[in-house]
Design a protein around this motif. Structure first.
Motif, mmCIF file in Angstrom:
data_model
loop_
_atom_site.group_PDB
_atom_site.id
_atom_site.type_symbol
_atom_site.label_atom_id
_atom_site.label_comp_id
_atom_site.label_asym_id
_atom_site.label_seq_id
_atom_site.Cartn_x
_atom_site.Cartn_y
_atom_site.Cartn_z
ATOM 1 N N GLY A 1 6.722 3.237 6.812
ATOM 2 C CA GLY A 1 7.765 3.508 5.839
ATOM 3 C C GLY A 1 8.468 2.227 5.433
ATOM 4 N N ILE A 2 9.103 2.251 4.274
ATOM 5 C CA ILE A 2 9.779 1.063 3.752
ATOM 6 C C ILE A 2 11.081 1.467 3.067
ATOM 7 N N VAL A 3 12.024 0.539 3.019
ATOM 8 C CA VAL A 3 13.242 0.727 2.240
ATOM 9 C C VAL A 3 13.890 -0.638 2.023
ATOM 10 N N ALA A 4 14.623 -0.761 0.919
ATOM 11 C CA ALA A 4 15.304 -2.018 0.610
ATOM 12 C C ALA A 4 16.759 -1.742 0.278
ATOM 13 N N ARG B 1 0.838 -1.207 0.000
ATOM 14 C CA ARG B 1 0.000 0.000 0.000
ATOM 15 C C ARG B 1 0.872 1.256 0.000
ATOM 16 N N ILE B 2 1.870 1.288 0.874
ATOM 17 C CA ILE B 2 2.751 2.458 0.954
ATOM 18 C C ILE B 2 3.492 2.656 -0.358
ATOM 19 N N PHE B 3 3.969 1.557 -0.927
ATOM 20 C CA PHE B 3 4.671 1.646 -2.207
ATOM 21 C C PHE B 3 3.732 2.158 -3.300
ATOM 22 N N TYR B 4 2.524 1.608 -3.364
ATOM 23 C CA TYR B 4 1.550 1.998 -4.383
ATOM 24 C C TYR B 4 1.207 3.484 -4.283
ATOM 25 N N GLU B 5 0.899 3.941 -3.081
ATOM 26 C CA GLU B 5 0.515 5.338 -2.898
ATOM 27 C C GLU B 5 1.673 6.279 -3.205
ATOM 28 N N GLY B 6 2.882 5.867 -2.842
ATOM 29 C CA GLY B 6 4.044 6.699 -3.139
ATOM 30 C C GLY B 6 4.281 6.846 -4.634
ATOM 31 N N ILE B 7 4.129 5.753 -5.376
ATOM 32 C CA ILE B 7 4.326 5.812 -6.825
ATOM 33 C C ILE B 7 3.201 6.593 -7.503
ATOM 34 N N LEU C 1 15.433 5.578 7.688
ATOM 35 C CA LEU C 1 15.477 4.438 6.771
ATOM 36 C C LEU C 1 16.741 4.472 5.918
ATOM 37 N N GLY C 2 17.095 5.666 5.448
ATOM 38 C CA GLY C 2 18.307 5.795 4.650
ATOM 39 C C GLY C 2 19.542 5.422 5.449
ATOM 40 N N ARG C 3 19.585 5.834 6.708
ATOM 41 C CA ARG C 3 20.730 5.508 7.546
ATOM 42 C C ARG C 3 20.828 4.007 7.801
ATOM 43 N N ARG C 4 19.676 3.345 7.857
ATOM 44 C CA ARG C 4 19.719 1.904 8.047
ATOM 45 C C ARG C 4 20.428 1.220 6.892
ATOM 46 N N VAL C 5 20.180 1.699 5.659
ATOM 47 C CA VAL C 5 20.852 1.123 4.495
ATOM 48 C C VAL C 5 22.354 1.408 4.554
ATOM 49 N N LEU C 6 22.725 2.612 4.958
ATOM 50 C CA LEU C 6 24.143 2.952 5.068
ATOM 51 C C LEU C 6 24.831 2.089 6.119
ATOM 52 N N VAL D 1 25.972 -1.573 -2.871
ATOM 53 C CA VAL D 1 24.617 -1.934 -2.483
ATOM 54 C C VAL D 1 23.699 -0.812 -2.949
ATOM 55 N N GLU D 2 22.573 -1.177 -3.526
ATOM 56 C CA GLU D 2 21.640 -0.191 -4.060
ATOM 57 C C GLU D 2 20.508 0.060 -3.074
ATOM 58 N N LEU D 3 20.279 1.326 -2.774
ATOM 59 C CA LEU D 3 19.133 1.725 -1.954
ATOM 60 C C LEU D 3 17.918 1.776 -2.865
ATOM 61 N N ARG D 4 16.863 1.020 -2.504
ATOM 62 C CA ARG D 4 15.691 0.912 -3.374
ATOM 63 C C ARG D 4 14.400 1.042 -2.567
ATOM 64 N N ARG D 5 13.338 1.357 -3.256
ATOM 65 C CA ARG D 5 11.960 1.287 -2.753
ATOM 66 C C ARG D 5 11.708 2.112 -1.491
ATOM 67 N N MET D 6 12.468 3.195 -1.300
ATOM 68 C CA MET D 6 12.210 4.018 -0.116
ATOM 69 C C MET D 6 10.915 4.800 -0.293
ATOM 70 N N SER D 7 10.042 4.693 0.695
ATOM 71 C CA SER D 7 8.783 5.428 0.666
ATOM 72 C C SER D 7 8.244 5.541 2.082
#
Length: 278
Positions: free
Chosen positions: A171-174, A69-75, A204-209, A184-190
Motif C-alpha cells: 500500500g502507498i500514501v502521500a 505498480r500499485i499506483f498503476y493498477e489502482g488507477i 495509511l490514512g491515520r499515518r497522514v493524520l 496538508v493534502e492526502l494523496r496517492r492512497m492505494s
C-alpha cells in the motif's frame, strides 16, 4: 513554521491485527503511540514482526517499482468503474442516452439498430474512459510518481509512506503540505487489490493524520474521483467530512472535446478534516 517531516516519517506503525492499529476504538487516533509501535524498526527488527503484521514506513528508493505498480493498477481500476459503475450515479447522462436511443429508432426505424444503440453508447463510454485514464496515468507517472523523493521526501511538510506486509510493499500514501492555507493534502492512497480488507488503507490514512498533527497543520484535505462507496466510507470513518462536489471535473490529460464530454463524466468529491482552528 512546521517541525521537520523526518521526525514524523521515521515513526513506524506495527499492527498484528486490524483492531491493533493505532486509531481504532482501542486507542484514540490522537493519542501518543506506544513505544513498541512508535519506535523506528531496523531491517533486522522488521524481520521479527509476524508475517500477517502490517507496518508502515517512509518510502525508500528500492520501493519505486512496487509503488508505481500499485499506483498503476489502482488507477486502471477506474476505467470500468468510471464507464459502468459511475453511469448509475449520472441520471442526466442516463436520460441523454435514452433520448439518443429513441432518436435512433425515429431516424432509422430499425429495431435492430435501436437495440444495439445502448451497447454502442456503453462501448463508447468504455473507450473514452480508457483514453482519459491512460492520459492521466501518463501525466502522473511523469510528474510526482516519477520522482517521489523530489516531490514528497525532500520538501519540508511532505512525506510518502508504504505499507509492508510479509516483506512486500502492499500500500502507498502521500502527504503534501500547503503553506498558503496551512493544510496538508492526502494523496496517492492505494492498496494492492490482493491485500484489501485488512485495514491497510485506514492505517495509511491515520499515518497522514498523525503527520498533520505533529507538524502543526490546521486541517487535512483530499480530493477523490473514486466511484466505489467503500472509498468514501473510509474517509468518513477517519473523520473527514465532505465539503464539496463537482460533476464537471477535469482530470489532467482530458481534451474536453464534445465526444469526450458526452462519453466521459467523472464526479470529484472534496473532503476536509479540521484538526484545529486557526
Amino acid at each position: 513554521m512546521h517541525f521537520s517531516p523526518k521526525m514524523v516519517c521515521e515513526t513506524k506503525i506495527v499492527a498484528d491485527e486490524h483492531d491493533a492499529i493505532p486509531g481504532t476504538k482501542k486507542e484514540s487516533m490522537w493519542s501518543t503511540p506506544t513505544s513498541s509501535s512508535a519506535a523506528a524498526l531496523s531491517p533486522a527488527e522488521a524481520k521479527l514482526v509476524r508475517k500477517d503484521a502490517v507496518f508502515i514506513r517512509e518510502f525508500e528508493r528500492e520501493d519505486r517499482e512496487e509503488v508505481r505498480r500499485i499506483f498503476y493498477e489502482g488507477i486502471m481500476e477506474r476505467i470500468p468503474n468510471s464507464a459502468f459503475r459511475g453511469f448509475r450515479q449520472q441520471p442526466k447522462t442516463q436520460c441523454l442516452y435514452a433520448l439518443l436511443t429513441v432518436m435512433c429508432f425515429v431516424v432509422t426505424k430499425s429495431v435492430t439498430l435501436t437495440c444495439c444503440a445502448p451497447f454502442l453508447l456503453m462501448g463508447a463510454r468504455y473507450y473514452y474512459s480508457s483514453k482519459v485514464i491512460h492520459n492521466y496515468l501518463d501525466y502522473a507517472l511523469h510528474t510526482d510518481m516519477a520522482d517521489i523523493e523530489a516531490y514528497y521526501m525532500k520538501p519540508t511538510g511532505s512525506c510518502f509512506w508504504v505499507a509492508v506486509l510479509d516483506g512486500r510493499v502492499v500500500g502507498i500514501v502521500a502527504a503534501q503540505g500547503r503553506e498558503e492555507d496551512n493544510t496538508v493534502e492526502l494523496r496517492r492512497m492505494s492498496v494492492d487489490s490482493r491485500y484489501r480488507g485488512k485495514g491497510i488503507a485506514k492505517a495509511l490514512g491515520r499515518r497522514v493524520l498523525e503527520f498533520a498533527v505533529r507538524n502543526n497543520y490546521a486541517a487535512v484535505i483530499l480530493g477523490t474521483t473514486a466511484v466505489k462507496l467503500a472509498a468514501h466510507k473510509l474517509y468518513e470513518s477517519l473523520g473527514f467530512r465532505q465539503t464539496g462536489q463537482s460533476e464537471d471535473y477535469r482530470l489532467p490529460g482530458m481534451s474536453r472535446s464534445p465526444l469526450e464530454r458526452l462519453f466521459f463524466q467523472i464526479r470529484y468529491s472534496r473532503y476536509r478534516l479540521q484538526i484545529r482552528e486557526e
